[in-house]
Structure formats: C-alpha cells, structure tokens
Design a protein around this motif. Structure first.
Motif, PDB file in Angstrom:
ATOM      1  N   PRO A  15       0.820  -1.105   0.036  1.00 61.12           N
ATOM      2  CA  PRO A  15      -0.106  -0.047  -0.187  1.00 61.12           C
ATOM      3  C   PRO A  15       0.763   1.362   0.215  1.00 61.12           C
ATOM      4  N   PRO A  16       1.584   1.502   0.818  1.00 65.90           N
ATOM      5  CA  PRO A  16       2.599   2.609   0.720  1.00 65.90           C
ATOM      6  C   PRO A  16       3.439   2.809  -0.438  1.00 65.90           C
ATOM      7  N   GLY A  19       1.592   4.014  -3.470  1.00 68.43           N
ATOM      8  CA  GLY A  19       1.350   5.463  -3.408  1.00 68.43           C
ATOM      9  C   GLY A  19       2.579   6.061  -3.555  1.00 68.43           C
ATOM     10  N   ILE A  20       3.606   5.669  -3.357  1.00 63.51           N
ATOM     11  CA  ILE A  20       4.917   6.259  -3.763  1.00 63.51           C
ATOM     12  C   ILE A  20       5.033   6.154  -5.148  1.00 63.51           C
ATOM     13  N   GLU A  21       4.807   4.911  -5.772  1.00 60.77           N
ATOM     14  CA  GLU A  21       4.960   4.646  -7.194  1.00 60.77           C
ATOM     15  C   GLU A  21       4.206   5.653  -7.864  1.00 60.77           C
ATOM     16  N   ARG A  22       2.806   5.667  -7.470  1.00 63.49           N
ATOM     17  CA  ARG A  22       1.887   6.572  -8.364  1.00 63.49           C
ATOM     18  C   ARG A  22       2.143   7.954  -8.422  1.00 63.49           C
ATOM     19  N   ALA A  23       2.938   8.391  -6.936  1.00 60.63           N
ATOM     20  CA  ALA A  23       3.381   9.913  -6.880  1.00 60.63           C
ATOM     21  C   ALA A  23       4.430  10.329  -7.806  1.00 60.63           C
ATOM     22  N   GLU A  32      -0.192  -2.654  -9.012  1.00 56.59           N
ATOM     23  CA  GLU A  32      -0.007  -3.404  -7.896  1.00 56.59           C
ATOM     24  C   GLU A  32       0.313  -4.797  -8.368  1.00 56.59           C
ATOM     25  N   LEU A  78       9.937   9.530  -1.920  1.00 57.59           N
ATOM     26  CA  LEU A  78       9.041  10.627  -1.939  1.00 57.59           C
ATOM     27  C   LEU A  78       9.617  11.787  -2.043  1.00 57.59           C
TER      28      LEU A  78
END
Length: 151
Positions: A15-16, A19-23, A32, A78
């Motif tokens: 999950p985190p 989030g970093i991947e998409r950002a 995923e 990040l």
C-alpha cells in the motif's frame, strides 16, 4: 530527522509503496499486480528494499539479477525526502546485492529528462550506452546505462 533504515520489501509494504509509485511516476506507474509479480520472484531473481524513517516507508528500490547481469528495476523516493541521499543509499544496496550475486554488470533505464537521476547514476560509474525512443508511456525517451562491477 532520524536515521533511514533499509529492509527487504514485503507484500505488506505494497500500500505505501504503490502510493509512492503513483506519486513518483504518474504517467507510467507500475500496477500493484506488476509489483506483486516482482516480489513473487524474491529472492530467486529479485531484490527489493524499502527505506523507512520513523516507521514510515519513504522510498524503495528493486533489482533483477540472473546469470552475470543485473538490472536496476526501479528507485523511487517521496518528493519531501529527495536530494537527501536516500536514492544513493538504495542504489548502493542494489549494487552490493548485484555483486553478492556474482553479476559482472548492471544495467538500467532512466528518463532522458530526469537530470538528477542521470547525475546520480553517472556519479556511481554508470555510462550511457543507448537510447530507447518513446520508452515511457508518455512518449519520453529512456537512456540505457551500464556499469561494470569490480570482480
């Protein structure tokens, strides 16, 4: 700030990490399912790590290795933690793992417009060997780089 700790990535970290991947890679983020596939090959042909600070995953990176060749699959940090040495820490770990696995050389692709990443890779001894035109989903080119490992 407290110390950054590297540890092996697990499925529970997805999950985190996603989030970093998409950002970090909004135009061509891995899914995923793709990341799960990478982790499923760990440790046989893959080595993925996360970087944590104060219990928060702030970066990750991955290596594919088979035979005498390895490939840096990804490194993402990040935005708030960039330019603080975390990418270098992860790359150092991936290169160390490639050496532990007995590979002779490491390859990677980097966006042609990502000057900071290209500078980091060059500082680690990577040299450009070619260009993949339109490699990324948004049409950006990739610079292919390689580094020989000391025997």
């Amino acid at each position: 700030m407290s110390e950054v700790v590297l540890r092996p990535m697990t499925f529970a970290d997805l999950p985190p990490v996603m989030g970093i991947e998409r950002a970090t890679f909004p135009a061509d983020a891995w899914t995923e399912t793709m990341m799960r596939g990478e982790l499923a090959d760990q440790p046989r042909t893959r080595h993925y790590v996360v970087a944590e600070r104060d219990g928060e995953i702030i970066a990750y990176g991955g290596l594919a290795a088979a035979g005498d060749q390895a490939d840096v699959q990804t490194i993402a940090v990040l935005a708030d933690h960039r330019r603080s040495g975390i990418g270098r820490l992860i790359l150092s770990e991936l290169l160390a793992e490639a050496a532990r696995r007995g590979t002779d050389s490491v390859f990677l692709e980097v966006r042609a417009d990502n000057d900071s990443a290209k500078a980091m890779y060059t500082a680690f001894g990577f040299e450009p060997i070619g260009t993949r035109l339109g490699y990324y989903d948004d049409g950006a080119d990739a610079i292919v780089m390689t580094r020989k490992l000391d025997g």
